[in-house]
Design an enzyme around this catalytic site. Structure first.
Site, PDB file in Angstrom:
ATOM      1  CE1 TYR A  84      -3.810  -2.674   5.035  1.00 57.90           C
ATOM      2  CE2 TYR A  84      -3.125  -0.363   4.806  1.00 57.90           C
ATOM      3  CZ  TYR A  84      -3.567  -1.643   4.080  1.00 57.90           C
ATOM      4  OH  TYR A  84      -3.770  -1.817   2.825  1.00 57.90           O
TER       5      TYR A  84
ATOM      6  CB  SER B 134      -0.947  -0.014   1.195  1.00 58.06           C
ATOM      7  OG  SER B 134      -1.438   1.397   1.181  1.00 58.06           O
TER       8      SER B 134
HETATM    9  N1  LIG Z   1      -8.923  -0.648  -0.757  1.00 57.05           N
HETATM   10  C1  LIG Z   1      -7.709   0.189  -0.814  1.00 57.05           C
HETATM   11  O1  LIG Z   1      -7.925   1.296  -0.880  1.00 57.05           O
HETATM   12  C2  LIG Z   1      -6.566  -0.554  -0.735  1.00 57.05           C
HETATM   13  C3  LIG Z   1      -5.408   0.385  -0.603  1.00 57.05           C
HETATM   14  C4  LIG Z   1      -4.116  -0.153  -0.819  1.00 57.05           C
HETATM   15  C5  LIG Z   1      -3.949  -1.671  -0.586  1.00 57.05           C
HETATM   16  N2  LIG Z   1      -5.111  -2.462  -0.345  1.00 57.05           N
HETATM   17  C6  LIG Z   1      -4.760  -3.867  -0.113  1.00 57.05           C
HETATM   18  O2  LIG Z   1      -5.559  -4.690  -1.232  1.00 57.05           O
HETATM   19  C7  LIG Z   1      -5.738  -5.868  -0.862  1.00 57.05           C
HETATM   20  C8  LIG Z   1      -7.246  -6.035  -1.080  1.00 57.05           C
HETATM   21  O3  LIG Z   1      -8.241  -5.204  -0.080  1.00 57.05           O
HETATM   22  P1  LIG Z   1      -9.623  -4.716  -0.514  1.00 57.05           P
HETATM   23  O4  LIG Z   1      -9.698  -3.047  -0.270  1.00 57.05           O
HETATM   24  O5  LIG Z   1     -10.171  -5.257  -1.692  1.00 57.05           O
HETATM   25  O6  LIG Z   1     -10.299  -5.169   0.842  1.00 57.05           O
HETATM   26  P2  LIG Z   1     -11.389  -6.423   1.107  1.00 57.05           P
HETATM   27  O7  LIG Z   1     -11.681  -6.531   2.385  1.00 57.05           O
HETATM   28  O8  LIG Z   1     -12.387  -6.176  -0.104  1.00 57.05           O
HETATM   29  O9  LIG Z   1     -10.637  -7.837   0.760  1.00 57.05           O
HETATM   30  C9  LIG Z   1      -9.746  -8.465   1.484  1.00 57.05           C
HETATM   31  C10 LIG Z   1     -10.008  -9.826   1.294  1.00 57.05           C
HETATM   32  O10 LIG Z   1      -8.963 -10.609   2.122  1.00 57.05           O
HETATM   33  C11 LIG Z   1      -9.460 -11.721   2.545  1.00 57.05           C
HETATM   34  N3  LIG Z   1      -8.841 -11.950   3.808  1.00 57.05           N
HETATM   35  C12 LIG Z   1      -8.849 -11.574   5.136  1.00 57.05           C
HETATM   36  N4  LIG Z   1      -8.407 -12.374   5.982  1.00 57.05           N
HETATM   37  C13 LIG Z   1      -7.932 -13.326   5.490  1.00 57.05           C
HETATM   38  C14 LIG Z   1      -7.201 -14.563   5.820  1.00 57.05           C
HETATM   39  N5  LIG Z   1      -6.791 -14.710   7.070  1.00 57.05           N
HETATM   40  N6  LIG Z   1      -7.012 -15.600   4.961  1.00 57.05           N
HETATM   41  C15 LIG Z   1      -7.670 -15.583   3.515  1.00 57.05           C
HETATM   42  N7  LIG Z   1      -8.117 -14.106   3.144  1.00 57.05           N
HETATM   43  C16 LIG Z   1      -8.337 -13.406   3.933  1.00 57.05           C
HETATM   44  C17 LIG Z   1     -11.045 -11.204   2.855  1.00 57.05           C
HETATM   45  O11 LIG Z   1     -11.655 -12.122   3.323  1.00 57.05           O
HETATM   46  C18 LIG Z   1     -11.451 -10.271   1.783  1.00 57.05           C
HETATM   47  O12 LIG Z   1     -11.932 -10.869   0.592  1.00 57.05           O
HETATM   48  C19 LIG Z   1      -5.229  -5.869   0.729  1.00 57.05           C
HETATM   49  O13 LIG Z   1      -4.103  -6.559   1.086  1.00 57.05           O
HETATM   50  C20 LIG Z   1      -5.141  -4.358   0.968  1.00 57.05           C
HETATM   51  O14 LIG Z   1      -4.510  -4.035   2.211  1.00 57.05           O
HETATM   52  C21 LIG Z   1      -6.148  -1.785  -0.416  1.00 57.05           C
END
Ligand SMILES: NC(=O)c1ccc[n+]([C@@H]2O[C@H](COP(=O)([O-])OP(=O)(O)OC[C@H]3O[C@@H](n4cnc5c(N)ncnc54)[C@H](O)[C@@H]3O)[C@@H](O)[C@H]2O)c1
Length: 264
Positions: free
Chosen positions: A164, A151
């Site tokens: 985080y 991120s």
């Molecule tokens: N949304 C944002 O703005 C953003 C920005 C930068 C990075 N990210 C990163 O992108 C990735 C996805 O995020 P998102 O925003 O789509 O969130 P999201 O919550 O929609 O997706 C995260 C997924 O990870 C799964 N997960 C959580 N714990 C788990 C575990 N123990 N084992 C297996 N799966 C597990 C959840 O069930 C979920 O489907 C993450 O790594 C997040 O840190 C997101």
């Protein structure tokens, strides 16, 4: 980007991909992008197969293409890679270490249990998935590709999500260690660092926390929330031959969010 397997620019037709966090809001878009590029994807996420069935089929995948796995569990992760071997008839070519969680509290008051739970998924889980993938590749001398999702806050002390940010900085460090250790064996390891995406965890906070929303609105020089498609494009680039000379790199795709302090 719209592409079909026949005209895809990515050179990913027939490539075998394991994607963690595949039912998440960004994960679903990455999965669809790989499929459009002609890749075979094994989706994996927390819910068991029956709980996930609806989301998997709604995304256009079959239940055979889904495996439940808690990435914080070493046993689950081993079983995931056994299943991938079965589904693909060999090792995956590309492993996206994408699943993650976030929690929001002032750092001084961050509950220690919540800290441990977050690190168990983001750091331990990323380590377990990447190291299991790498062991499978090393055993058969395969040139695999690791792609981590970190991120923009890996380098930025954005309020209330200190653990985080620390977890993503640690994942970035892990990514570079895998890159250094595995380059002589032909294995590449890189990361995508998204910004503030208009779906998923950032969107949930945007919708529920006015202070976050007001900060985030000022934080993006390009002036708009990030699309999940822009994250998927970066992941596919790192999976593709276009990035063949990249390893140990972090592709920052954040609309410039990391360019200046957001609270001014
Ligand atoms: N949304 C944002 O703005 C953003 C920005 C930068 C990075 N990210 C990163 O992108 C990735 C996805 O995020 P998102 O925003 O789509 O969130 P999201 O919550 O929609 O997706 C995260 C997924 O990870 C799964 N997960 C959580 N714990 C788990 C575990 N123990 N084992 C297996 N799966 C597990 C959840 O069930 C979920 O489907 C993450 O790594 C997040 O840190 C997101």
């Amino acid at each position: 980007m719209e592409a079909t397997s026949n005209e895809s620019p990515w050179g990913l037709a027939g490539r075998r991909v394991v994607l963690t966090g595949a039912l998440g809001e960004i994960g679903q878009v990455i999965a669809a992008a790989f499929r459009s590029a002609g890749a075979h994807v094994l989706l994996t996420d927390l819910p068991d197969a029956s709980e996930a069935a609806e989301a998997v089929t709604a995304s256009g995948f079959t239940q055979h293409e889904y495996a439940a796995c808690d990435i914080a569990s070493a046993d689950d992760v081993r079983a995931l890679f056994d299943r991938a071997w079965e589904v693909f008839g060999g090792p995956a070519d590309i492993v996206c270490v994408h699943a993650g969680v976030v929690g929001s509290h002032p750092t001084v008051d961050y509950p220690v249990e919540a800290f441990d739970e977050l690190m168990a998924v983001n750091l331990r889980g990323s380590f377990l998935v990447a190291s299991e993938a790498a062991r499978r590749w090393l055993a058969v001398e395969a040139a695999g590709i690791l792609i981590f999702t970190t991120s923009w806050v890996q380098d930025v002390p954005w309020p209330e999500i200190g653990p985080y940010s620390a977890s993503k900085a640690a994942v970035r460090s892990l990514m570079r260690t895998f890159a250094r250790e595995l380059a002589p064996r032909g294995i590449r390891s890189n990361a995508v660092a998204p910004g503030i995406v208009g779906v998923g965890m950032a969107r949930r906070q945007w919708d529920s926390d006015p202070a976050y929303r007001s900060r985030a609105q000022r934080a993006i020089p390009l002036g708009r929330l990030q699309t999940p498609e822009s994250v998927a494009d970066a992941v596919l680039f790192l999976a593709s031959p276009l990035s063949a000379y990249m390893t140990g790199a972090t592709l920052l795709v954040d609309g410039g969010a990391s360019l200046y302090p957001m609270d001014e």
